[in-house]
Design an enzyme around this catalytic site. Structure first.
Site, PDB file in Angstrom:
ATOM      1  N   VAL A 121      29.112  45.720  47.245  1.00 39.36           N
ATOM      2  CA  VAL A 121      28.704  45.860  48.637  1.00 39.36           C
ATOM      3  C   VAL A 121      29.939  45.926  49.526  1.00 39.36           C
ATOM      4  CG1 VAL A 121      28.534  43.365  49.025  1.00 39.36           C
ATOM      5  CG2 VAL A 121      27.136  44.916  50.395  1.00 39.36           C
ATOM      6  N   CYS A 122      29.819  46.661  50.635  1.00 46.95           N
ATOM      7  CA  CYS A 122      30.896  46.764  51.621  1.00 46.95           C
ATOM      8  C   CYS A 122      30.275  47.157  52.961  1.00 46.95           C
ATOM      9  CB  CYS A 122      31.952  47.774  51.179  1.00 46.95           C
ATOM     10  SG  CYS A 122      31.309  49.446  50.945  1.00 46.95           S
ATOM     11  N   THR A 123      31.090  47.404  53.961  1.00 51.65           N
ATOM     12  CA  THR A 123      30.577  47.625  55.315  1.00 51.65           C
ATOM     13  C   THR A 123      29.744  48.892  55.435  1.00 51.65           C
ATOM     14  OG1 THR A 123      32.568  46.542  56.167  1.00 51.65           O
ATOM     15  CG2 THR A 123      31.202  47.747  57.754  1.00 51.65           C
ATOM     16  N   CYS A 136      32.799  50.238  48.473  1.00 52.51           N
ATOM     17  CA  CYS A 136      32.029  49.912  47.268  1.00 52.51           C
ATOM     18  C   CYS A 136      31.886  51.129  46.372  1.00 52.51           C
ATOM     19  CB  CYS A 136      30.688  49.265  47.593  1.00 52.51           C
ATOM     20  SG  CYS A 136      29.843  49.780  49.067  1.00 52.51           S
TER      21      CYS A 136
END
Length: 247
Positions: free
Chosen positions: A177-179, A184
């Site tokens: 997961v990332c912004t 990701c």
């Protein structure tokens, strides 16, 4: 009532042979359309986040796509009462998201998307671990309850963390997961390229997840750090007072 400012984020891993040649063209159309923000260009693709009227940010995106010719573009739009950027910048980079891994082919090696609507169910399954690929100061503002943080200061430190934590990752279904999706996606590419099979990532990142689900199951805790003047946003993507963090 004044029109809301559209904030458009877009990235694509696509081969761009002469990215420097695109800079003046993008600056010209961006300034003509009163668009602000940052567009990063590299041989591996583009990564941009810019604001303006809905019509104008889409015109800039259309020009960007026309100039680069990607097969797929990851795009999301949300809205703000004010511009979150001060001016338009178009920059040439070695990578559109810096990991410092030579020869990584994101088109060839990347994980499987998990749609935001399916994310909560997926990450609560057995043998799934969630890796928050963002930096430590971002994770401190908010993250998923079950997420593991590599405690990195920069994304360039992530490959070393993977190398040191092979025992943690071995045999697991790895959900990244990332912004907004780009880190990701590149992280899954790294893991796939070194032999991990079951690698997944949240399509559109945390911002798309919050927009689509409103965090209805409360698996997300805190606010989401963003790299613009808002600094952090709540579940409804509104700016969060008090998160004017240094970075």
């Amino acid at each position: 009532m004044s029109e809301k400012i559209a904030i458009l984020s877009a990235y694509s891993f696509v081969n761009i042979e002469e990215p420097a040649n695109l800079i003046p063209k993008l600056l010209l159309i961006g300034k003509r359309k009163y668009v602000r923000g940052t567009i990063l260009l590299a041989n591996e693709g583009f990564n941009g986040s810019f604001s303006g009227s809905y019509e104008n940010v889409n015109l800039v995106l259309e020009e960007l796509i026309k100039l680069t010719g990607p097969k797929d573009v990851n795009v999301k739009i949300n809205y703000s009462d004010v511009h979150p950027f001060q001016k338009l910048k178009v920059r040439l980079k070695k990578e559109i998201v810096a990991m410092n891994v030579e020869g990584l082919n994101v088109d060839l090696f990347k994980g499987e998307y998990i749609e935001p609507k399916d994310w909560d169910e997926f990450i609560t399954k057995q043998n799934v671990i969630v890796i928050d690929t963002r930096n430590d100061y971002e994770v401190e503002v908010g993250t998923f309850k079950s997420a593991i943080s590599p405690n990195t200061k920069t994304f360039k430190q992530f490959p070393a963390w993977v190398q040191k934590n092979q025992g943690l990752l071995k045999g697991k279904r790895i959900a990244m997961v990332c912004t907004g999706g780009i880190r990701c996606e590149k992280s899954t590419s790294l893991l796939k390229s070194i032999g991990y099979d079951e690698v997944y990532h949240l399509k559109g990142g945390i911002l798309q997840y919050l927009e689509d689900t409103q965090n209805k199951n409360n698996l997300w805790q805190g606010a989401c750090f963003v790299f613009d003047d808002r600094r952090a946003v709540a579940d409804d993507l509104s700016p969060v007072a008090g998160h004017w963090l240094q970075r």
